[in-house]
Motif scaffolding. Structure first.
Motif, PDB file in Angstrom:
ATOM      1  N   LEU A 203       0.830  -1.210   0.000  1.00 26.97           N
ATOM      2  CA  LEU A 203       0.000   0.000   0.000  1.00 26.97           C
ATOM      3  C   LEU A 203       0.865   1.261   0.000  1.00 26.97           C
ATOM      4  O   LEU A 203       0.590   2.215  -0.732  1.00 26.97           O
ATOM      5  CB  LEU A 203      -0.941   0.005   1.206  1.00 26.97           C
ATOM      6  CG  LEU A 203      -1.872   1.205   1.341  1.00 26.97           C
ATOM      7  CD1 LEU A 203      -2.783   1.324   0.118  1.00 26.97           C
ATOM      8  CD2 LEU A 203      -2.703   1.112   2.609  1.00 26.97           C
ATOM      9  N   LEU A 210      -1.910   5.846  -6.191  1.00 21.02           N
ATOM     10  CA  LEU A 210      -3.295   5.796  -5.735  1.00 21.02           C
ATOM     11  C   LEU A 210      -3.836   7.196  -5.492  1.00 21.02           C
ATOM     12  O   LEU A 210      -4.981   7.514  -5.859  1.00 21.02           O
ATOM     13  CB  LEU A 210      -3.388   4.951  -4.464  1.00 21.02           C
ATOM     14  CG  LEU A 210      -4.781   4.688  -3.897  1.00 21.02           C
ATOM     15  CD1 LEU A 210      -5.645   3.960  -4.922  1.00 21.02           C
ATOM     16  CD2 LEU A 210      -4.692   3.884  -2.609  1.00 21.02           C
ATOM     17  N   GLN A 214      -7.025   8.888  -7.416  1.00 20.83           N
ATOM     18  CA  GLN A 214      -8.169   9.365  -6.634  1.00 20.83           C
ATOM     19  C   GLN A 214      -8.413  10.856  -6.860  1.00 20.83           C
ATOM     20  O   GLN A 214      -9.554  11.319  -6.876  1.00 20.83           O
ATOM     21  CB  GLN A 214      -7.938   9.066  -5.155  1.00 20.83           C
ATOM     22  CG  GLN A 214      -8.050   7.588  -4.819  1.00 20.83           C
ATOM     23  CD  GLN A 214      -7.686   7.269  -3.387  1.00 20.83           C
ATOM     24  OE1 GLN A 214      -6.860   7.953  -2.787  1.00 20.83           O
ATOM     25  NE2 GLN A 214      -8.283   6.233  -2.840  1.00 20.83           N
ATOM     26  N   VAL A 234      -9.017   3.304 -10.296  1.00 16.40           N
ATOM     27  CA  VAL A 234      -8.785   3.248  -8.843  1.00 16.40           C
ATOM     28  C   VAL A 234      -9.059   1.849  -8.321  1.00 16.40           C
ATOM     29  O   VAL A 234      -8.284   1.296  -7.528  1.00 16.40           O
ATOM     30  CB  VAL A 234      -9.674   4.280  -8.110  1.00 16.40           C
ATOM     31  CG1 VAL A 234      -9.552   4.115  -6.601  1.00 16.40           C
ATOM     32  CG2 VAL A 234      -9.297   5.704  -8.510  1.00 16.40           C
ATOM     33  N   ALA A 235     -10.163   1.242  -8.782  1.00 14.92           N
ATOM     34  CA  ALA A 235     -10.535  -0.104  -8.331  1.00 14.92           C
ATOM     35  C   ALA A 235      -9.485  -1.131  -8.741  1.00 14.92           C
ATOM     36  O   ALA A 235      -9.155  -2.041  -7.963  1.00 14.92           O
ATOM     37  CB  ALA A 235     -11.893  -0.487  -8.897  1.00 14.92           C
ATOM     38  N   HIS A 238      -6.476  -0.838  -6.389  1.00 18.02           N
ATOM     39  CA  HIS A 238      -6.809  -1.444  -5.083  1.00 18.02           C
ATOM     40  C   HIS A 238      -6.781  -2.969  -5.180  1.00 18.02           C
ATOM     41  O   HIS A 238      -6.285  -3.650  -4.278  1.00 18.02           O
ATOM     42  CB  HIS A 238      -8.185  -0.976  -4.622  1.00 18.02           C
ATOM     43  CG  HIS A 238      -8.187   0.325  -3.888  1.00 18.02           C
ATOM     44  ND1 HIS A 238      -7.511   0.507  -2.703  1.00 18.02           N
ATOM     45  CD2 HIS A 238      -8.765   1.518  -4.172  1.00 18.02           C
ATOM     46  CE1 HIS A 238      -7.688   1.746  -2.274  1.00 18.02           C
ATOM     47  NE2 HIS A 238      -8.443   2.384  -3.152  1.00 18.02           N
ATOM     48  N   GLU A 239      -7.303  -3.489  -6.285  1.00 15.66           N
ATOM     49  CA  GLU A 239      -7.324  -4.941  -6.485  1.00 15.66           C
ATOM     50  C   GLU A 239      -5.906  -5.493  -6.618  1.00 15.66           C
ATOM     51  O   GLU A 239      -5.594  -6.561  -6.082  1.00 15.66           O
ATOM     52  CB  GLU A 239      -8.135  -5.266  -7.735  1.00 15.66           C
ATOM     53  CG  GLU A 239      -8.355  -6.757  -7.956  1.00 15.66           C
ATOM     54  CD  GLU A 239      -9.187  -7.053  -9.184  1.00 15.66           C
ATOM     55  OE1 GLU A 239      -9.255  -8.225  -9.584  1.00 15.66           O
ATOM     56  OE2 GLU A 239      -9.769  -6.110  -9.748  1.00 15.66           O
ATOM     57  N   SER A 242      -4.336  -5.619  -3.189  1.00 13.91           N
ATOM     58  CA  SER A 242      -4.924  -6.728  -2.429  1.00 13.91           C
ATOM     59  C   SER A 242      -4.382  -8.075  -2.893  1.00 13.91           C
ATOM     60  O   SER A 242      -4.056  -8.944  -2.067  1.00 13.91           O
ATOM     61  CB  SER A 242      -6.445  -6.692  -2.589  1.00 13.91           C
ATOM     62  OG  SER A 242      -7.050  -7.796  -1.955  1.00 13.91           O
ATOM     63  N   ASP A 285      -2.392  -2.601   6.464  1.00 18.81           N
ATOM     64  CA  ASP A 285      -1.684  -3.066   5.266  1.00 18.81           C
ATOM     65  C   ASP A 285      -1.013  -4.414   5.482  1.00 18.81           C
ATOM     66  O   ASP A 285      -0.894  -5.224   4.567  1.00 18.81           O
ATOM     67  CB  ASP A 285      -0.645  -2.023   4.848  1.00 18.81           C
ATOM     68  CG  ASP A 285       0.002  -2.335   3.518  1.00 18.81           C
ATOM     69  OD1 ASP A 285      -0.635  -3.005   2.685  1.00 18.81           O
ATOM     70  OD2 ASP A 285       1.146  -1.918   3.295  1.00 18.81           O
TER      71      ASP A 285
END
Length: 361
Positions: A203, A210, A214, A234-235, A238-239, A242, A285
């Motif tokens: 992160l 990011l 955003q 953005v998604a 994030h994916e 993750s 994180d």
């Protein structure tokens, strides 16, 4: 033993339309039934909750004929999920009352393998009600009976399927090795035999990228196509973060499970630790709770033992040689444990992991 396998789906346009209908219908049935349960409870507070009868998805089909277009098992599972959530609330109020499902970018529904209606063939999977088979990227083979599957769409727009299989349990050869594992932020995990697992801080590495995405999203006009495109960017980031984190957690947990018969870990109260606003982002994180969950189910799969230290066990404050307790390590900047009694000098995290190991001996 029940195991879940998650794979990527590549539905065509027609299949995406059907999946969107099913997502919407299951959400509608869930919300409709929840609203009726709330209304019935308010009107019959004096009655036993179990005695109240509620409509079934089959009854809704007479009023809303478009529900017939989707899988009836998906609607039945929505009813079952609401029933569980409702009972859990009255069993334990701290769980929280069931909430209405919102129309968001994350959608899912669960169906059952009734009479072999779910099967994989030639890199395609068959699901109930859908005539054509959906392309699947099956990166891992499995043997066993398919019990159910959950199809989901994540905010990035990708589709996944999680297949629950009653598979044969594979036993690893027994080993006499025991190990203590101390979790941290500077280093993700430190073992009692002196091995360090680096904390990649995914992160933090992606923070600038990011923030820019955003910022771009916030400047787009609401409802515009450019805003939708920016939201997907953005998604996707994030994916990616993750997925990187999950990959690291699985690699570390698999190595520990393969090499050790007994693993001792701390009982970390992560929810309380997240109240520290200076460390909250770093703690979130590093995903200690998820790591413990993965370790525990893999230990169950492969007949390993996980020992969780008591929450009041001060592993970082005890000398692993003589047992003397010192408060010097309460200061997180103190990275070396120096015992004032026996004179031992050791890295604070290795010392803590050795103290955890004592619980297994």
């Amino acid at each position: 033993m029940l195991k879940a396998y998650k794979f990527r789906l590549y539905p065509n346009v027609e299949q995406r339309i059907y999946l969107a209908k099913t997502f919407g219908c299951t959400r509608f049935v869930y919300n409709r039934m929840l609203a009726e349960r709330i209304k019935s409870y308010e009107e019959n507070k004096a009655l036993d909750i179990k005695a109240i009868k509620y409509p079934s998805p089959a009854q809704y089909k007479t009023e809303f004929e478009w529900l017939k277009e989707v899988d009836s098992l998906a609607l039945a599972n929505a009813q079952m999920n609401l029933g569980k959530a409702y009972k859990n609330f009255f069993r334990d109020k701290s769980i929280g009352f069931p909430r209405f499902k919102k129309k968001t970018n994350t959608n899912s529904y669960t169906t059952n393998n009734q009479n072999g209606t779910v099967y994989i063939e030639n890199k395609h999977i068959k699901v109930p009600k859908l005539k054509s088979m959906i392309k699947i990227k099956q990166h891992r083979e499995f043997n066993g009976l398919i019990k159910s599957c959950t199809i989901s769409q994540v905010p990035s727009g990708k589709y996944y399927i999680s297949i629950l299989v009653d598979a044969e349990n594979i036993q690893l050869p027994k080993t006499g090795s025991k190990i203590g594992v101390d979790l941290g932020i500077k280093e993700f995990a430190i073992t009692s035999n002196g091995e360090f697992f680096h904390n990649p801080k995914y992160l933090k590495k992606s923070a600038k990228r990011l923030a820019k995405l955003q910022k771009d999203l916030s400047r787009k006009q609401k409802g515009s196509n450019n805003r939708k495109k920016a939201k997907i960017k953005v998604a996707k980031l994030h994916e990616k973060i993750s997925n990187q984190r999950k990959d690291m957690l699985h690699k570390v947990s698999t190595q520990l499970i393969n090499e050790n018969q007994v693993i001792v870990i701390e009982d970390l109260k992560v929810s309380n630790m997240l109240k520290n606003h200076k460390l909250a982002k770093s703690i979130a994180d590093v995903s200690w709770s998820e790591f413990r969950r993965i370790l525990e189910y893999k230990a169950k799969w492969y007949s390993r033992e996980i020992i969780v230290a008591p929450s009041n066990y001060a592993s970082s404050q005890l000398c692993s040689d003589c047992g003397n307790q010192s408060s010097q390590t309460k200061n997180l900047s103190c990275r070396t444990y120096i015992c004032s009694v026996c004179g031992m000098i050791m890295d604070r995290d290795i010392n803590a992991s050795k103290n955890l190991l004592k619980l297994a001996i």
